[in-house]
Motif scaffolding. Structure first.
Motif, PDB file in Angstrom:
ATOM      1  N   ARG A   1      -5.762 -12.566  -0.511  1.00 30.18           N
ATOM      2  CA  ARG A   1      -4.751 -13.373   0.154  1.00 30.18           C
ATOM      3  C   ARG A   1      -3.337 -12.953  -0.249  1.00 30.18           C
ATOM      4  N   LYS A   2      -3.171 -12.630  -1.524  1.00 28.72           N
ATOM      5  CA  LYS A   2      -1.838 -12.215  -1.979  1.00 28.72           C
ATOM      6  C   LYS A   2      -1.493 -10.809  -1.494  1.00 28.72           C
ATOM      7  N   ILE A   3      -2.499  -9.945  -1.404  1.00 29.02           N
ATOM      8  CA  ILE A   3      -2.251  -8.608  -0.846  1.00 29.02           C
ATOM      9  C   ILE A   3      -1.787  -8.732   0.600  1.00 29.02           C
ATOM     10  N   ASN A   4      -2.480  -9.549   1.361  1.00 33.48           N
ATOM     11  CA  ASN A   4      -2.118  -9.784   2.757  1.00 33.48           C
ATOM     12  C   ASN A   4      -0.712 -10.358   2.861  1.00 33.48           C
ATOM     13  N   MET A   5      -0.430 -11.339   2.027  1.00 37.51           N
ATOM     14  CA  MET A   5       0.883 -11.977   2.026  1.00 37.51           C
ATOM     15  C   MET A   5       1.993 -10.970   1.724  1.00 37.51           C
ATOM     16  N   ALA A   6       1.786 -10.139   0.706  1.00 41.40           N
ATOM     17  CA  ALA A   6       2.821  -9.197   0.279  1.00 41.40           C
ATOM     18  C   ALA A   6       3.097  -8.138   1.345  1.00 41.40           C
ATOM     19  N   LEU A   7       2.055  -7.537   1.879  1.00 43.16           N
ATOM     20  CA  LEU A   7       2.234  -6.467   2.862  1.00 43.16           C
ATOM     21  C   LEU A   7       2.836  -6.978   4.168  1.00 43.16           C
ATOM     22  N   SER A   8       2.546  -8.217   4.513  1.00 42.22           N
ATOM     23  CA  SER A   8       3.035  -8.757   5.782  1.00 42.22           C
ATOM     24  C   SER A   8       4.487  -9.198   5.722  1.00 42.22           C
ATOM     25  N   ARG A   9       5.148  -9.067   4.572  1.00 41.89           N
ATOM     26  CA  ARG A   9       6.576  -9.401   4.478  1.00 41.89           C
ATOM     27  C   ARG A   9       7.451  -8.299   5.062  1.00 41.89           C
ATOM     28  N   ALA A  10       6.877  -7.134   5.342  1.00 37.49           N
ATOM     29  CA  ALA A  10       7.653  -5.986   5.835  1.00 37.49           C
ATOM     30  C   ALA A  10       7.635  -5.936   7.349  1.00 37.49           C
ATOM     31  N   ARG A  11       8.808  -5.760   7.942  1.00 36.13           N
ATOM     32  CA  ARG A  11       8.893  -5.612   9.392  1.00 36.13           C
ATOM     33  C   ARG A  11       8.735  -4.155   9.815  1.00 36.13           C
ATOM     34  N   GLN A  12       9.212  -3.229   8.963  1.00 30.03           N
ATOM     35  CA  GLN A  12       9.180  -1.825   9.371  1.00 30.03           C
ATOM     36  C   GLN A  12       8.340  -0.940   8.461  1.00 30.03           C
ATOM     37  N   GLY A  13       8.593  -0.967   7.164  1.00 30.48           N
ATOM     38  CA  GLY A  13       7.902  -0.037   6.284  1.00 30.48           C
ATOM     39  C   GLY A  13       7.540  -0.633   4.944  1.00 30.48           C
ATOM     40  N   VAL A  14       6.464  -0.094   4.344  1.00 29.45           N
ATOM     41  CA  VAL A  14       5.991  -0.534   3.037  1.00 29.45           C
ATOM     42  C   VAL A  14       5.831   0.677   2.133  1.00 29.45           C
ATOM     43  N   VAL A  15       6.269   0.535   0.876  1.00 29.36           N
ATOM     44  CA  VAL A  15       6.009   1.545  -0.145  1.00 29.36           C
ATOM     45  C   VAL A  15       5.273   0.847  -1.280  1.00 29.36           C
ATOM     46  N   ILE A  16       4.043   1.285  -1.535  1.00 29.38           N
ATOM     47  CA  ILE A  16       3.236   0.723  -2.614  1.00 29.38           C
ATOM     48  C   ILE A  16       3.394   1.601  -3.847  1.00 29.38           C
ATOM     49  N   ILE A  17       3.688   1.007  -4.982  1.00 33.57           N
ATOM     50  CA  ILE A  17       3.783   1.741  -6.235  1.00 33.57           C
ATOM     51  C   ILE A  17       2.612   1.322  -7.118  1.00 33.57           C
ATOM     52  N   GLY A  18       1.738   2.248  -7.445  1.00 39.28           N
ATOM     53  CA  GLY A  18       0.580   1.928  -8.265  1.00 39.28           C
ATOM     54  C   GLY A  18      -0.224   3.171  -8.576  1.00 39.28           C
ATOM     55  N   ASN A  19      -1.215   2.992  -9.409  1.00 33.89           N
ATOM     56  CA  ASN A  19      -2.090   4.101  -9.775  1.00 33.89           C
ATOM     57  C   ASN A  19      -3.159   4.271  -8.699  1.00 33.89           C
ATOM     58  N   GLN A  20      -3.165   5.434  -8.064  1.00 32.48           N
ATOM     59  CA  GLN A  20      -4.040   5.669  -6.928  1.00 32.48           C
ATOM     60  C   GLN A  20      -5.515   5.500  -7.289  1.00 32.48           C
TER      61      GLN A  20
END
Length: 673
Positions: free
Chosen positions: A584-603
């Motif tokens: 739910r939090k992943i969905n919430m976070a990603l859906s805050r972007a209107r145009q682009g998302v950059v995820i920073i994390g260990n692949q």
């Protein structure tokens, strides 16, 4: 699932076929949870002797398994903190012996008890026991510019729970006045008086008392049983808790609301119109379930304005869980240029006098602040809950019960954040107080529901991947990629494909880059072509290390971004944090972007999560992965922002201010399906 309260089963459980004699031992009830901690089955035995998170026994001169004799009617608890025990004793002492669970032909009594348990739990958590504390006044100074503002110097200590917003009573020898605290400092209280007050002897010999009323969610005994059958509240609560369902009546003879606004024409799609139509028919309740960017707030605003135009003798309420959400909802209302004919008010602690002056037909308030203006409300025609999935179940029930004649609307998204659960509540009390009413009503189809599936705000690429990951592929993007790529199309160094605006910055242990450093470098890089004010940084944990270090960039946790949107979102996904794996939090976070998302994390680490694995698979297939050390070396396109106009056959160049205006306009153009 809702409690089963039929005449043959006087409990709220489907785990026992009949009510056992109270002297006989009964097995513990059960509560199951899914991976998100969401209670997927709330039917457990209220006549059992246990809750799922603690040990609780009720005995009547019985011997337990060890042969020990228990005191008659004694409630014993183990593995509970002192605070939890206080909550238990305040709400559950007589639960197992209550007539509601020993009278098979009175399911309404069981429903009422079920609701009162949650109400009592929330009351104690928010306000505790009634406050009888007082402070002695040494002097009182009235503000020269505003005679209703007074500064009190007290000789005794100020109670710790007195703070901004606390209601107090100032009492002299011959007069008394109500006031509300504005701020508290060492030995001084600044408050706003409800009316002019003449202090005697400079304020000496006056006393200040806490005037907080018991939390209004405390449902009174017989509140439901005595409620007339004709009231909407009675029908709604019965439907929510195992009674007769409320059937929908979806019949539309209109295809839009072309005259809703003098500023711009607003069209609603069929699902949105169903919601408005049910509210205007004064049906008991309608639920609107929709994802991010599906026009939920705009639909609620349109419904409120339409209801106020149709019924000008009643007040129409829009209730939110947070101040931010209330402010955002007010902005949508301002799009409708009817404020002279339909007075609107955003209620705050300072607006009660304004409320009396303008007599608003539409009021936006938070669930907690609503009770401050309840005495000022006469007839309430409609009440709508924004983000109903975030409002505790007991709060919604209390409001419905308080306004039994009103028609209700609930908007929310069952795939995003849930209502906050206080850690002092164990499973039993949380299931009553916090619950999952919104999700349960949709799953059981107990009341009319309209499903909003069209997304108007996000890039189609974001909509598709979130729709596939969290909504069963049932979402449809109404905008085209070029409308949501104006800021990212020039940055192939960050987003390789404008049609898929999600990239991963692999911050692996090999390079050992500190996450804060990576974010700062990335923001500096992006800010060369993208205004800082349209960039947001979201962290699953505390974001304090980044506060005040990124200029105009909004920084916050997932929860703090509820209701907010940014053109570009940088998401910090450190797997060490438990919330990073919360769907739910992943969905919430990603859906805050209107145009682009950059995820920073260990692949590598992120792919150990099923949810992240699905998202990163799409990212990797498009080659949208870059190492953290490459950010400062990336090369960006400095050419003017361009987009392809759908109305002409050539490429147009626009400024960012033009883009902002056009995107806002696009958001308001809801096309009828």
């Amino acid at each position: 699932m809702a409690p089963e309260l039929d005449a043959s089963k006087p409990t709220t459980s489907n785990h026992s076929d009949s009510l056992e004699d109270i002297n006989n031992p009964v097995p513990p009830g059960r509560i199951s949870q899914n991976s998100s901690g969401y209670q997927s089955d709330r039917r457990f035995s209220l006549d059992s002797n246990y809750s799922s998170s603690s040990t609780m026994c009720v005995e009547n001169n019985n011997e337990n398994q060890d042969g020990d004799q228990k005191e008659n009617g004694k409630l014993e608890m183990e593995e509970l903190t002192e605070e939890q025990q206080r909550l238990y004793f305040s709400t559950l002492e007589s639960l197992h012996l209550h007539p509601a669970f020993t009278t098979p032909d009175d399911p309404d009594a069981a429903r009422e008890l079920y609701l009162r348990i949650g109400s009592a739990a929330l009351q104690i958590l928010k306000f505790g026991r009634p406050d009888r504390s007082a402070a002695y006044v040494e002097s009182a100074t009235v503000d020269e510019n505003d005679e209703k503002i007074v500064e009190l110097t007290v000789t005794s200590g100020i109670p710790e729970n007195w703070k901004s917003g606390t209601n107090i009573v100032i009492a002299g020898r011959t007069n008394i006045a109500a006031a509300r605290i504005k701020r508290v400092t060492d030995g001084e209280i600044t408050a706003r008086l409800a009316r002019h007050f003449q202090f005697e002897n400079g304020g000496r010999d006056h006393m200040v008392f806490n005037a907080e009323n018991p939390f209004p969610q405390n449902l009174k005994q017989n509140f439901f049983i005595s409620m007339p059958e004709s009231h909407n509240a009675k029908k709604i609560l019965r439907a929510f808790y195992g009674g007769l369902k409320i059937a929908p009546s979806f019949t539309l003879n209109i295809r839009g609301l072309p005259n809703m606004s003098r500023r711009k024409t607003v069209f609603l799609n069929t699902e949105q119109l169903h919601y408005v139509d049910q509210l205007l028919k004064w049906r008991p309740i309608i639920i609107g379930s929709g994802p991010f960017g599906s026009g939920k707030s705009m639909t609620m605003a349109a419904a409120a304005v339409s209801a106020a135009k149709k019924n000008t003798t009643a007040c129409h309420l829009l209730i939110t869980q947070s101040e931010i959400a209330a402010t955002n909802l007010m902005e949508f209302l301002k799009e409708f240029d009817f404020r002279k004919e339909i007075p609107m008010l955003r209620h705050t602690s300072e607006s009660e006098e304004l409320f009396r002056d303008i007599k608003p037909l539409i009021v936006v308030t938070t669930a907690d602040s609503l009770w401050d203006i309840t005495p000022l409300l006469s007839i309430v025609g409609s009440i709508q809950f924004d983000d109903a999935h975030l409002i505790p179940e007991a709060t919604i029930i209390s409001i419905i019960s308080r306004f039994p004649h009103s028609t209700f609307g609930m908007m929310g998204d069952v795939n995003q954040l849930t209502a906050y659960r206080d850690p002092r509540l164990n499973e039993f009390l949380a299931s009553h107080a916090v619950g999952n009413l919104f999700e349960r009503a949709i799953q059981e189809n107990s009341v009319p529901v309209t499903h909003l599936k069209k997304v108007y705000t996000c890039h189609p690429g974001i909509t598709k991947i979130l729709g596939d990951s969290f909504y069963g592929g049932g979402l449809k993007s109404v905008v085209i990629a070029t409308e949501r790529s104006l800021l990212i199309v020039d940055r192939p160094d960050i987003w390789s494909f404008p049609d898929f605006p999600i990239s991963l910055v692999n911050n692996s242990v090999i390079y050992g880059d500190n996450e804060t450093t990576v974010v700062q470098r990335l923001v500096e890089n992006l800010a060369k072509t993208i205004p800082q004010k349209v960039i947001g940084v979201i962290s699953f944990s505390s974001a304090t290390l980044l506060q005040n270090t990124l200029g105009d960039v909004k920084v916050g946790t997932v929860d703090s971004f509820q209701g907010a949107e940014k053109e570009v979102v940088i998401l910090l996904a450190t797997l060490d944090e438990h919330d990073v794996q919360d769907d739910r939090k992943i969905n919430m976070a990603l859906s805050r972007a209107r145009q682009g998302v950059v995820i920073i994390g260990n692949q590598v680490d992120l792919k150990t999560s099923v949810c992240w694995m699905k998202i990163l698979k799409e990212v990797e297939e498009r080659g949208c992965v870059m190492d953290a050390e490459m950010i400062s070396l990336s090369v960006y396109n400095t050419s003017p922002l361009q987009y392809f106009s759908a109305t002409v056959s050539h490429t147009s160049t626009i400024s960012y201010s033009q883009y902002s205006t056009s995107s806002r306009f696009t958001q308001l153009q809801y096309l009828s399906a």
